[in-house]
Design an enzyme around this catalytic site. Structure first.
Site, mmCIF file in Angstrom:
data_model
loop_
_atom_site.group_PDB
_atom_site.id
_atom_site.type_symbol
_atom_site.label_atom_id
_atom_site.label_comp_id
_atom_site.label_asym_id
_atom_site.label_seq_id
_atom_site.Cartn_x
_atom_site.Cartn_y
_atom_site.Cartn_z
ATOM 1 N N ARG A 113 42.034 -26.891 -5.804
ATOM 2 C CA ARG A 113 40.599 -27.583 -5.868
ATOM 3 C C ARG A 113 40.270 -28.749 -5.148
ATOM 4 O O ARG A 113 39.727 -29.946 -5.406
ATOM 5 C CB ARG A 113 40.067 -27.933 -7.364
ATOM 6 C CG ARG A 113 39.899 -26.729 -8.130
ATOM 7 C CD ARG A 113 39.404 -27.071 -9.665
ATOM 8 N NE ARG A 113 40.703 -27.733 -10.286
ATOM 9 C CZ ARG A 113 40.418 -28.490 -11.466
ATOM 10 N NH1 ARG A 113 39.286 -28.810 -12.026
ATOM 11 N NH2 ARG A 113 41.512 -29.009 -12.204
ATOM 12 N N ASP A 118 24.260 -20.765 -27.657
ATOM 13 C CA ASP A 118 23.910 -20.841 -26.281
ATOM 14 C C ASP A 118 24.022 -19.520 -25.614
ATOM 15 O O ASP A 118 25.145 -18.855 -25.580
ATOM 16 C CB ASP A 118 24.500 -21.878 -25.608
ATOM 17 C CG ASP A 118 24.148 -23.201 -25.686
ATOM 18 O OD1 ASP A 118 23.026 -23.630 -26.106
ATOM 19 O OD2 ASP A 118 24.842 -24.060 -25.679
ATOM 20 N N CYS A 159 19.701 -21.039 -18.966
ATOM 21 C CA CYS A 159 19.630 -22.079 -17.771
ATOM 22 C C CYS A 159 18.967 -21.187 -16.469
ATOM 23 O O CYS A 159 19.167 -19.756 -16.709
ATOM 24 C CB CYS A 159 21.086 -22.163 -17.342
ATOM 25 S SG CYS A 159 22.102 -23.308 -18.406
ATOM 26 N N HIS A 213 21.368 -32.315 -13.312
ATOM 27 C CA HIS A 213 22.538 -31.964 -12.445
ATOM 28 C C HIS A 213 22.434 -33.084 -11.246
ATOM 29 O O HIS A 213 23.167 -32.928 -10.225
ATOM 30 C CB HIS A 213 21.980 -30.669 -11.751
ATOM 31 C CG HIS A 213 22.132 -29.511 -12.678
ATOM 32 N ND1 HIS A 213 23.434 -29.097 -13.370
ATOM 33 C CD2 HIS A 213 21.088 -28.721 -13.383
ATOM 34 C CE1 HIS A 213 23.165 -28.159 -14.199
ATOM 35 N NE2 HIS A 213 21.816 -27.795 -14.344
ATOM 36 N N CYS A 255 19.902 -29.854 -19.636
ATOM 37 C CA CYS A 255 21.026 -28.943 -20.024
ATOM 38 C C CYS A 255 22.137 -29.783 -20.559
ATOM 39 O O CYS A 255 21.763 -31.005 -20.970
ATOM 40 C CB CYS A 255 21.684 -28.158 -18.671
ATOM 41 S SG CYS A 255 22.898 -26.815 -18.866
#
Length: 754
Positions: A16, A600, A644, A695, A727
């Site tokens: 990553r 969810d 979402c 976001h 969210c």
């Protein structure tokens, strides 16, 4: 002739590296030169891996700092007005993430995957012009390493088809302008080498296209193919079959077609058409979306079936789609059960599989190592089929004997009981569940997993976080509280770790969007829940407040869609096992006094088949399994769910059928157009439309939120509305969360008093 082809490769780095440097840059801890240095190092490494694996067609321009669709928007110069005063990386990341002055561009799922793309914004006034040298620069970069790449581009039809019209104009009215830019780019590309392969990705072609869109295919690819004689054009589709498009594309001058024979088995029906056209077929037979080791015998049988129609000279063996959707390598999986590990192949392992299948199919010379690996593959696949790790007779019996699949009471009756029981007002405020995962919380979890601290020390830190989280929510006046989820690493991984039938990796990260990576669980066997998973933490949080504390669970369809799923059982049967486990957790929570429970289904929509003919079957079992998961809920237990990035037009009746009492949805980036759909169908249940975008680090003002709430009330009665962020708040920082939520509560107070 070249024999194999990789559509695209993961770009986040095997550890990553791109994620880490991007987040340092955004936090102003490093400059953009360091980001560029890391990116260049990753590209070099990724190309070299593929070259060493004897891959013939290696992609350039599959790399991105954030998203390839965003890169294409920059390439085509289709930059929304609000960002046009910015330049370079400031422009790029503002479009993706927003800034204090401008809301980010919308983000949504890439077909039915868990990858997100930045949605282009198109109006009748949008102007297109060649605006980036990235494509050329990356090709030259690879060339300096003595690697000749094929160049990846998003096809013009897919680009426009996935765009959002901001003024209701026809996005395809711009097709000639986009093609003109691509023609200009192809002319530049043609100067780079004697012969160059350019891949246009057109995954839109696997959907049910109307006649108007299909009519664009021939003129577009006639035009692009005529630019330069030294450019060979490939059109790739993936995730399903594209037979309607194939019938048209074979009558254009393109060189090759790339088709997915893993997730689009009906592509076999188009082989005769391809044969008659003498086009090259790139046969996608190595799965780019799942992590199970290829069965070489099965792959060769499929390729032989293809070669019964298409001449071997016209076949190139490829990945079914980009390997972006699988983890990088198994090399760092030191703790994974060795038997389960032997069943898996990540991106670098799939390169080796592709190379071996290529050698076998084309009768190329095999080394001693090759023969050993082929033998090992057969043995490991055979062992998996009979492994005792996979089968659980008790679970299978429970599933066979299931009788109740839905709640006993109708919504109209339940909601009366719930409003009396909870006594909440119209425009009740809450959050979606998670609060910021601080470095301290992550370190605490890491230390506990490494046995560096005791269970008591670990739990003390978790409780302290919950105490602070509950106190903050109480203090600002939220109506329904959450515990913040400090004990959870991920909304799926957390539950999978507490259930049987799941395996977990150390480093199998997959890019979700930008720097956001997920580490999907591996469902390898029958699923069960040995013990309660959330009850003690939610009970503890409830003991710290007199307000309602919401229990937070992840739904069965989302757990399925955000996992790598076993391929030896139908997906609906796997989901049923998960649903039964969640059902037991719901029952334990309500028996412990937690009467508001959110299950969810953030990924419900992304599991949708891409072809209409397959949708009803998915909806039937997905809805049935969600209802099974909450079927034990009593009338005064209120079930919430969250979704979402969903366009709800086509699934609103399905959402109704799920029969949740309250649904929260993301609407901040898309305005009230989603909400109007609920009004049009006279949706009865309660709704929490997100009033700000989580976001982005941007903190919306009280005034903005007041306007947003007023706009919501114009669409639906306030008695039906909850007020919440878009969210979960896991990825945000505490200062921006605190300010945003204070503004949210204040905005509701102003609206109520106006």
């Amino acid at each position: 002739m070249s024999k194999n082809y990789v559509i695209g490769f993961p770009r986040i780095g095997e550890k990553r590296e791109l994620k880490k440097v991007l987040e340092q840059y955004w936090a102003k801890q490093t400059d953009f030169d360091e980001v560029k240095y890391v990116a260049e190092s990753l590209r070099k490494r990724h190309w070299t891996y593929q070259k060493e694996a004897k891959i013939d067609f290696i992609a350039s321009n599959d790399f991105s700092y954030y998203d390839n669709m965003l890169d294409t928007t920059i390439l085509l110069g289709a930059i929304p007005q609000r960002f046009q005063h910015l330049k370079n990386e400031e422009l790029y990341f503002a479009m993706a993430r927003g800034n204090q002055d401008s809301v980010a561009m919308e983000m949504t799922k890439w077909f039915n995957t868990n990858y997100h793309y930045i949605v282009p914004e198109i109006s009748k006034d949008t102007k297109f012009a060649l605006n980036s040298k990235k494509v050329i620069e990356e090709y030259k970069e690879a060339k300096e390493l003595e690697i000749n790449t094929k160049i990846n581009l998003i096809g013009a039809i897919t680009y426009l088809g996935l765009s959002k019209s901001v003024d209701n104009s026809d996005v395809f009215a711009h097709i000639n302008s986009v093609v003109d830019v691509y023609k200009e780019l192809l002319l530049e590309i043609s100067k780079l080498d004697e012969e160059i392969v350019v891949e246009f990705a057109e995954p839109l072609f696997v959907k049910d296209l109307d006649t108007k869109v299909l009519s664009l295919l021939k003129p577009v690819y006639d035009a692009l193919s005529s630019v330069a004689p030294n450019i060979k054009i490939v059109v790739t589709t993936y995730f399903e079959h594209s037979n309607e498009a194939t019938k048209i594309l074979v009558n254009t001058p393109i060189w090759a077609l790339g088709l997915d024979f893993i997730h689009g088995s009906k592509n076999l029906e188009a082989l005769e058409i391809i044969k008659n056209s003498n086009k090259v077929l790139i046969a996608g037979v190595i799965d780019g979306r799942n992590i199970w080791k290829s069965n070489f015998e099965d792959k060769l049988a499929l390729l032989n079936k293809i070669s019964n129609v298409i001449s071997k000279e016209n076949i190139i063996i490829g990945t079914s789609c980009s390997l972006l959707h699988v983890p990088f390598t198994l090399n760092y999986e030191e703790k994974l059960d060795s038997e389960i590990k032997s069943w898996l192949a990540f991106a670098t392992e799939k390169l080796k599989e592709l190379s071996l299948v290529t050698k076998q199919f084309f009768d190329l010379k095999l080394s001693l190592d090759d023969n050993a690996n082929i033998k090992k593959n057969a043995e490991e696949n055979a062992k998996r089929k009979i492994s005792t790790k996979i089968h659980n007779a008790k679970v299978q019996d429970e599933i066979k004997n299931l009788k109740v699949f839905q709640r006993a009471d109708k919504f109209e009756d339940r909601i009366k009981v719930q409003r009396e029981f909870f006594k909440y007002d119209a425009l009740a405020t809450t959050t979606i569940g998670s609060f910021p995962q601080t470095p301290e919380i992550r370190e605490n979890r890491k230390q506990y997993k490494a046995n560096a601290i005791s269970k008591e020390q670990y739990e003390a830190e978790i409780k302290k976080y919950i105490d602070d989280c509950v106190e903050f929510q109480d203090e600002i006046g939220l109506d329904v509280l959450v515990h913040g989820e400090p004990e959870r690493n991920d909304m799926v991984e957390y539950f999978g770790e507490l259930m049987e039938g799941f395996a977990f990796t150390q480093n199998a990260w997959v890019q979700s969007y930008g720097s956001r990576c997920v580490k999907p669980p591996v469902i390898f066997g029958d699923v069960s829940r040995p013990n309660p998973m959330t009850v003690e933490w939610i009970k503890y949080a409830q003991s710290k407040t007199k307000k309602v504390m919401k229990g937070m669970l992840t739904g069965p369809v989302t757990i399925l869609n955000w996992s790598f799923v076993r391929d030896d059982m139908p997906r609906n049967e796997v989901t049923k096992q998960i649903a039964l486990a969640i059902n037991k957790e719901v029952d334990d929570l309500q028996n412990a006094g937690i009467k508001m429970i959110q299950v969810d289904e953030a990924a419900f929509k992304e599991g949708y088949p891409l072809r209409k003919e397959n949708i009803k079957a998915y909806e039937d079992w997905a809805v049935e399994n969600f209802r099974l998961s909450v079927s034990c809920a009593e009338a005064n237990t209120q079930i919430h769910t969250h979704m979402c990035y969903s366009e709800f037009n086509d699934i609103i009746k399905t959402i109704e059928a799920m029969d949740a009492d309250v649904i929260s949805i993301e609407t901040a980036r898309s305005g009230n157009r989603l909400l109007r759909i609920f009004k049009e169908v006279a949706y009865k249940q309660e709704i929490g439309p997100g009033i700000y975008d989580i976001h982005s680090p941007r903190v919306p003002s009280v005034e903005e939120m007041v306007e947003q709430i007023k706009a919501l009330v114009e669409v639906l009665p306030k008695e039906q509305l909850w007020i919440n962020p878009d969210c979960g708040l896991k990825t945000r920082k505490w200062p921006e969360v605190k300010e945003s939520l204070k503004n949210l509560v204040e905005a509701v107070r102003i609206v109520k008093n106006s």
